[in-house]
Design a protein around this motif. Structure first.
Motif, mmCIF file in Angstrom:
data_model
loop_
_atom_site.group_PDB
_atom_site.id
_atom_site.type_symbol
_atom_site.label_atom_id
_atom_site.label_comp_id
_atom_site.label_asym_id
_atom_site.label_seq_id
_atom_site.Cartn_x
_atom_site.Cartn_y
_atom_site.Cartn_z
ATOM 1 N N LEU A 1 0.871 -1.069 0.021
ATOM 2 C CA LEU A 1 0.112 -0.011 0.034
ATOM 3 C C LEU A 1 1.201 1.243 0.155
ATOM 4 O O LEU A 1 0.305 2.480 -0.778
ATOM 5 C CB LEU A 1 -1.133 0.143 1.457
ATOM 6 C CG LEU A 1 -1.473 1.247 1.160
ATOM 7 C CD1 LEU A 1 -2.804 1.154 0.280
ATOM 8 C CD2 LEU A 1 -2.933 0.530 2.406
ATOM 9 N N THR A 2 1.992 1.424 0.670
ATOM 10 C CA THR A 2 2.728 2.144 0.268
ATOM 11 C C THR A 2 3.743 2.740 -0.237
ATOM 12 O O THR A 2 3.312 3.660 -1.186
ATOM 13 C CB THR A 2 3.835 2.810 1.793
ATOM 14 O OG1 THR A 2 3.037 1.887 2.829
ATOM 15 C CG2 THR A 2 4.000 3.478 1.748
ATOM 16 N N ILE A 3 4.597 1.725 -1.589
ATOM 17 C CA ILE A 3 4.634 1.894 -2.250
ATOM 18 C C ILE A 3 3.592 2.143 -3.947
ATOM 19 O O ILE A 3 3.575 3.256 -4.464
ATOM 20 C CB ILE A 3 5.119 0.029 -3.420
ATOM 21 C CG1 ILE A 3 6.194 -0.184 -1.911
ATOM 22 C CG2 ILE A 3 5.394 0.521 -4.546
ATOM 23 C CD1 ILE A 3 6.849 -1.678 -2.052
ATOM 24 N N MET A 4 2.334 2.025 -3.313
ATOM 25 C CA MET A 4 0.946 2.433 -4.414
ATOM 26 C C MET A 4 0.872 3.802 -4.129
ATOM 27 O O MET A 4 0.484 4.504 -4.800
ATOM 28 C CB MET A 4 -0.493 1.067 -4.110
ATOM 29 C CG MET A 4 -0.394 -0.166 -4.577
ATOM 30 S SD MET A 4 -1.672 -0.440 -4.064
ATOM 31 C CE MET A 4 -2.971 0.514 -4.187
ATOM 32 N N LEU A 5 0.529 4.268 -2.939
ATOM 33 C CA LEU A 5 0.551 5.783 -2.792
ATOM 34 C C LEU A 5 1.546 6.724 -2.878
ATOM 35 O O LEU A 5 1.961 7.866 -2.951
ATOM 36 C CB LEU A 5 0.327 5.584 -1.114
ATOM 37 C CG LEU A 5 -1.698 4.784 -0.537
ATOM 38 C CD1 LEU A 5 -1.576 4.950 0.282
ATOM 39 C CD2 LEU A 5 -2.101 5.472 -1.679
ATOM 40 N N LEU A 6 3.166 5.984 -2.878
ATOM 41 C CA LEU A 6 3.819 6.555 -2.853
ATOM 42 C C LEU A 6 4.113 7.744 -3.610
ATOM 43 O O LEU A 6 4.641 8.370 -4.207
ATOM 44 C CB LEU A 6 5.448 6.329 -2.771
ATOM 45 C CG LEU A 6 6.160 6.203 -2.471
ATOM 46 C CD1 LEU A 6 5.962 7.297 -0.664
ATOM 47 C CD2 LEU A 6 7.816 5.598 -1.924
ATOM 48 N N PRO A 7 3.696 7.638 -5.214
ATOM 49 C CA PRO A 7 4.060 8.577 -6.440
ATOM 50 C C PRO A 7 3.070 9.837 -6.661
ATOM 51 O O PRO A 7 2.999 10.545 -7.001
ATOM 52 C CB PRO A 7 3.271 7.202 -7.976
ATOM 53 C CG PRO A 7 3.965 6.179 -6.858
ATOM 54 C CD PRO A 7 3.323 6.145 -5.490
ATOM 55 N N VAL B 1 3.651 7.442 5.244
ATOM 56 C CA VAL B 1 2.954 6.411 4.788
ATOM 57 C C VAL B 1 2.621 5.140 5.217
ATOM 58 O O VAL B 1 1.864 4.647 5.198
ATOM 59 C CB VAL B 1 2.779 6.675 3.526
ATOM 60 C CG1 VAL B 1 1.876 5.603 2.665
ATOM 61 C CG2 VAL B 1 2.561 8.011 2.612
ATOM 62 N N PHE B 2 3.780 4.941 5.265
ATOM 63 C CA PHE B 2 3.912 3.185 5.513
ATOM 64 C C PHE B 2 3.527 3.187 7.626
ATOM 65 O O PHE B 2 2.748 2.839 7.762
ATOM 66 C CB PHE B 2 5.382 3.184 6.191
ATOM 67 C CG PHE B 2 5.757 0.791 6.620
ATOM 68 C CD1 PHE B 2 5.628 0.526 5.337
ATOM 69 C CD2 PHE B 2 5.712 1.309 7.442
ATOM 70 C CE1 PHE B 2 5.606 -0.596 6.504
ATOM 71 C CE2 PHE B 2 6.333 0.088 7.869
ATOM 72 C CZ PHE B 2 5.633 -1.063 7.078
ATOM 73 N N PHE B 3 3.822 4.196 8.043
ATOM 74 C CA PHE B 3 2.991 4.291 9.483
ATOM 75 C C PHE B 3 1.649 4.060 9.208
ATOM 76 O O PHE B 3 0.170 3.389 10.412
ATOM 77 C CB PHE B 3 3.535 5.865 10.016
ATOM 78 C CG PHE B 3 2.662 5.532 11.890
ATOM 79 C CD1 PHE B 3 3.023 4.901 12.730
ATOM 80 C CD2 PHE B 3 2.111 6.787 11.831
ATOM 81 C CE1 PHE B 3 2.540 5.088 13.946
ATOM 82 C CE2 PHE B 3 1.561 6.837 13.129
ATOM 83 C CZ PHE B 3 1.947 6.636 14.035
ATOM 84 N N TYR B 4 1.093 5.260 8.268
ATOM 85 C CA TYR B 4 -0.951 5.567 8.132
ATOM 86 C C TYR B 4 -0.913 4.555 7.480
ATOM 87 O O TYR B 4 -2.287 3.311 8.523
ATOM 88 C CB TYR B 4 -1.181 6.630 7.225
ATOM 89 C CG TYR B 4 -1.335 8.007 8.533
ATOM 90 C CD1 TYR B 4 -2.010 7.904 9.002
ATOM 91 C CD2 TYR B 4 0.004 8.729 8.048
ATOM 92 C CE1 TYR B 4 -1.969 9.000 10.067
ATOM 93 C CE2 TYR B 4 -0.076 10.171 8.539
ATOM 94 C CZ TYR B 4 -0.980 9.816 9.701
ATOM 95 O OH TYR B 4 -1.006 11.288 10.624
ATOM 96 N N ALA B 5 -0.494 3.320 6.488
ATOM 97 C CA ALA B 5 -0.898 1.714 6.304
ATOM 98 C C ALA B 5 -0.777 0.916 7.046
ATOM 99 O O ALA B 5 -1.963 0.696 6.986
ATOM 100 C CB ALA B 5 -0.011 1.812 5.270
#
Length: 120
Positions: free
Chosen positions: A19-25, A41-45
Motif C-alpha cells: 500500500l505504501t508503494i502504491m501511495l508513494l507516487p 505513509v507506511f505508518f498510516y498504512a
C-alpha cells in the motif's frame, strides 16, 4: 493462536509495504524527502490495515473456527466484504474505497497463502 498472530503480523507488514508503494507516487510531487514520505505513509498504512485488516481477519477467524476449508474461505471472504461495505459507508471518497478493496483482497490472498504454507 500463536500462528494466527504471527501470520497476521507478517501479512500486515507485507500489505502495508504494498500500500505504501502504491501511495508513494502521489506524494513524490511534493518537496518533502522521499524517505520521510515513505515512513509517514507506511505508518498510516499500518494503522489503517491494523484497524481494518487484522480486526476483519480476527472476526473471520472466530466465525470460521469449526468450518471446513472451503466454508472457512467463504466465511472469511464474506467477512472481509462486509467490513469493506462498512468502511465504504463511512468513507469520504471513492478512491479510499478502491484502496480499501485492494488492501482487503491482498490481505485475504496473502493470509490464505501463508496459511497454506504453514503446517497445521
Amino acid at each position: 493462536m500463536k500462528k494466527f498472530i504471527s501470520r497476521n503480523i507478517l501479512t500486515l507488514i507485507i500489505v502495508s509495504i504494498v500500500l505504501t508503494i502504491m501511495l508513494l507516487p502521489s506524494l513524490s510531487q511534493e518537496n518533502s524527502p522521499l524517505v520521510l514520505s515513505f515512513v509517514v505513509v507506511f505508518f498510516y498504512a499500518i494503522l489503517f490495515i491494523l484497524l481494518y485488516g487484522v480486526s476483519s481477519s480476527l472476526i473471520a477467524e472466530l466465525l470460521s473456527l469449526r468450518a471446513s476449508s472451503k466454508n472457512r474461505k467463504i466465511i472469511k471472504a464474506v467477512t472481509f466484504l462486509v467490513s469493506l461495505a462498512v468502511f465504504s459507508y463511512f468513507s469520504p471518497n471513492l478512491v479510499y474505497v478502491l484502496y480499501a478493496f485492494i488492501v482487503a483482497a491482498l490481505y485475504f490472498l496473502i493470509d490464505e497463502f501463508l496459511r497454506k504454507k504453514d503446517p497445521a
